[in-house]
Design a protein around this motif. Structure first.
Motif, PDB file in Angstrom:
ATOM      1  N   ILE A   4      -7.295  -3.624  -6.031  1.00 23.79           N
ATOM      2  CA  ILE A   4      -7.296  -2.803  -4.815  1.00 23.79           C
ATOM      3  C   ILE A   4      -8.743  -2.475  -4.448  1.00 23.79           C
ATOM      4  CG2 ILE A   4      -5.012  -1.837  -5.239  1.00 23.79           C
ATOM      5  CD1 ILE A   4      -6.264   0.681  -6.251  1.00 23.79           C
TER       6      ILE A   4
ATOM      7  N   VAL B 297      -4.624   4.566  -0.714  1.00 23.94           N
ATOM      8  CA  VAL B 297      -5.052   3.330  -1.376  1.00 23.94           C
ATOM      9  C   VAL B 297      -5.302   2.266  -0.311  1.00 23.94           C
ATOM     10  CG1 VAL B 297      -4.386   1.504  -2.991  1.00 23.94           C
ATOM     11  CG2 VAL B 297      -3.735   3.880  -3.446  1.00 23.94           C
ATOM     12  N   ARG B 298      -6.401   1.523  -0.488  1.00 24.55           N
ATOM     13  CA  ARG B 298      -6.717   0.431   0.435  1.00 24.55           C
ATOM     14  C   ARG B 298      -6.680  -0.904  -0.321  1.00 24.55           C
ATOM     15  NH1 ARG B 298      -5.216   2.574   3.862  1.00 24.55           N
ATOM     16  NH2 ARG B 298      -6.210   3.751   5.544  1.00 24.55           N
ATOM     17  N   CYS B 299      -6.003  -1.888   0.266  1.00 23.34           N
ATOM     18  CA  CYS B 299      -5.925  -3.217  -0.341  1.00 23.34           C
ATOM     19  C   CYS B 299      -5.762  -4.250   0.770  1.00 23.34           C
ATOM     20  CB  CYS B 299      -4.755  -3.290  -1.317  1.00 23.34           C
ATOM     21  SG  CYS B 299      -4.601  -4.888  -2.134  1.00 23.34           S
TER      22      CYS B 299
ATOM     23  N   GLU C 241       0.824  -1.198   0.000  1.00 17.43           N
ATOM     24  CA  GLU C 241       0.000   0.000   0.000  1.00 17.43           C
ATOM     25  C   GLU C 241       0.862   1.254   0.000  1.00 17.43           C
ATOM     26  OE1 GLU C 241      -2.760  -0.105   3.209  1.00 17.43           O
ATOM     27  OE2 GLU C 241      -4.128  -1.500   2.224  1.00 17.43           O
TER      28      GLU C 241
ATOM     29  N   ASN D 264       0.708   4.024  -2.772  1.00 14.84           N
ATOM     30  CA  ASN D 264       0.386   5.404  -2.407  1.00 14.84           C
ATOM     31  C   ASN D 264       1.429   6.365  -2.959  1.00 14.84           C
ATOM     32  OD1 ASN D 264      -1.956   4.797  -0.998  1.00 14.84           O
ATOM     33  ND2 ASN D 264      -0.914   4.599   0.974  1.00 14.84           N
TER      34      ASN D 264
ATOM     35  N   SER E  81     -10.049   0.332  -2.710  1.00 14.86           N
ATOM     36  CA  SER E  81     -10.512   1.708  -2.892  1.00 14.86           C
ATOM     37  C   SER E  81      -9.315   2.616  -3.130  1.00 14.86           C
ATOM     38  CB  SER E  81     -11.289   2.198  -1.668  1.00 14.86           C
ATOM     39  OG  SER E  81     -10.430   2.314  -0.530  1.00 14.86           O
ATOM     40  N   PHE E  82      -9.614   3.771  -3.724  1.00 15.35           N
ATOM     41  CA  PHE E  82      -8.579   4.722  -4.091  1.00 15.35           C
ATOM     42  C   PHE E  82      -9.147   6.114  -3.828  1.00 15.35           C
ATOM     43  CE2 PHE E  82      -6.480   7.606  -6.958  1.00 15.35           C
ATOM     44  CZ  PHE E  82      -5.183   7.143  -7.096  1.00 15.35           C
TER      45      PHE E  82
ATOM     46  N   ALA F 258       1.158   6.504  -6.857  1.00 18.48           N
ATOM     47  CA  ALA F 258      -0.064   7.204  -7.252  1.00 18.48           C
ATOM     48  C   ALA F 258       0.055   8.697  -6.974  1.00 18.48           C
ATOM     49  CB  ALA F 258      -1.263   6.618  -6.517  1.00 18.48           C
TER      50      ALA F 258
END
Length: 264
Positions: free
Chosen positions: A56, A43-45, A18, A22, A58-59, A25
């Motif tokens: 992933i 970012v969530r994974c 993550e 991050n 969510s972003f 991105a």
């Protein structure tokens, strides 16, 4: 949904995948803007092993003090996606590529100062300067007409007051002032409707022509702001609503993201 623009903090326990995503991105998105005061990405994974397959959960992105195409200032911007498929191999080489298009909930905030600055941008000025449409040249003896010194003041209930000068190439400037309502049409156009012409500060001899030119300027503005002209490559903005709040104009909608653009 969007939270404070400075509130996207990485929680304890964020793993290396993550963190790496991050970082990549944030760097990628920051390069989309000519200037940026702050760009934050979260970012969530979970579990992190999904990242190896490019999945992933969510972003979220928040930005403040952004400038698009060198001339268009955005006070705040935020967007959030649900699950997204990305190319994990590209992440390892410092790039962010989508495997398939996605949509993101979006919010954009423009300041009154930023809107006024935009009227000095070449993309906008060329639609207001040296106009030769018959409806205008009939008033100027066949000479091109220009609208200059445009200033906007945001008003409650999605309205604004606009003042400008009309130059008919006759040696004198015609003062213009009116209020207009703002609305969204077809989710991509900003409509300037219901012009109320204000003639109190206009000399008596110029009131009739000021009224005519003000209506002409309102029509020009109503046909000017189409978001497709300002889209980043691979990203289309679509709006659901707008509202004025003090000296801010707030847009809510979504972004259709086909691919991550490389620059603005």
């Amino acid at each position: 949904m969007f939270g404070g623009l400075t509130g996207l903090q990485d929680p304890k326990g964020t793993d290396w995948g993550e963190k790496m995503l991050n970082t990549v991105a944030s760097q990628t998105i920051r390069h989309l803007f000519t200037q940026s005061e702050l760009v934050e990405v979260l970012v969530r994974c979970y579990p992190s092993s999904k990242l190896l397959q490019g999945s992933i959960d969510s972003f979220k992105m928040s930005g403040r003090g952004l400038v698009i195409r060198r001339d268009f200032a955005v006070e705040e911007m935020s967007f959030e996606t649900d699950a997204v498929a990305i190319d994990f191999g590209a992440v390892l080489s410092g790039k962010l590529n989508l495997k398939q298009p996605t949509q993101a909930i979006a919010q954009i905030v423009l300041s009154e100062d930023g809107i006024n600055q935009a009227f000095n941008a070449e993309l906008v000025k060329k639609r207001l300067i040296n106009l030769s449409v018959p409806a205008l040249t009939e008033l100027s003896g066949g000479k091109p007409v220009s609208f200059t010194e445009v200033q906007v003041q945001l008003l409650p209930q999605s309205r604004l007051r606009l003042s400008a000068k009309a130059d008919l190439n006759s040696g004198e400037l015609i003062p213009l002032q009116m209020t207009l309502s703002l609305s969204v049409e077809k989710r991509r156009r900003i409509a300037f409707k219901d012009p109320k012409i204000e003639l109190d500060q206009v000399p008596e001899a110029q009131k009739e022509i000021s009224q005519t030119l003000s209506l002409a300027l309102a029509e020009i503005l109503d046909n000017m702001v189409d978001l497709d002209r300002f889209d980043l490559d691979g990203v289309k903005m679509r709006l659901n609503r707008l509202e004025t709040e003090g000296q801010r104009l707030i847009f809510s909608g979504y972004a259709e993201i086909e691919r991550i653009p490389r620059s603005s």
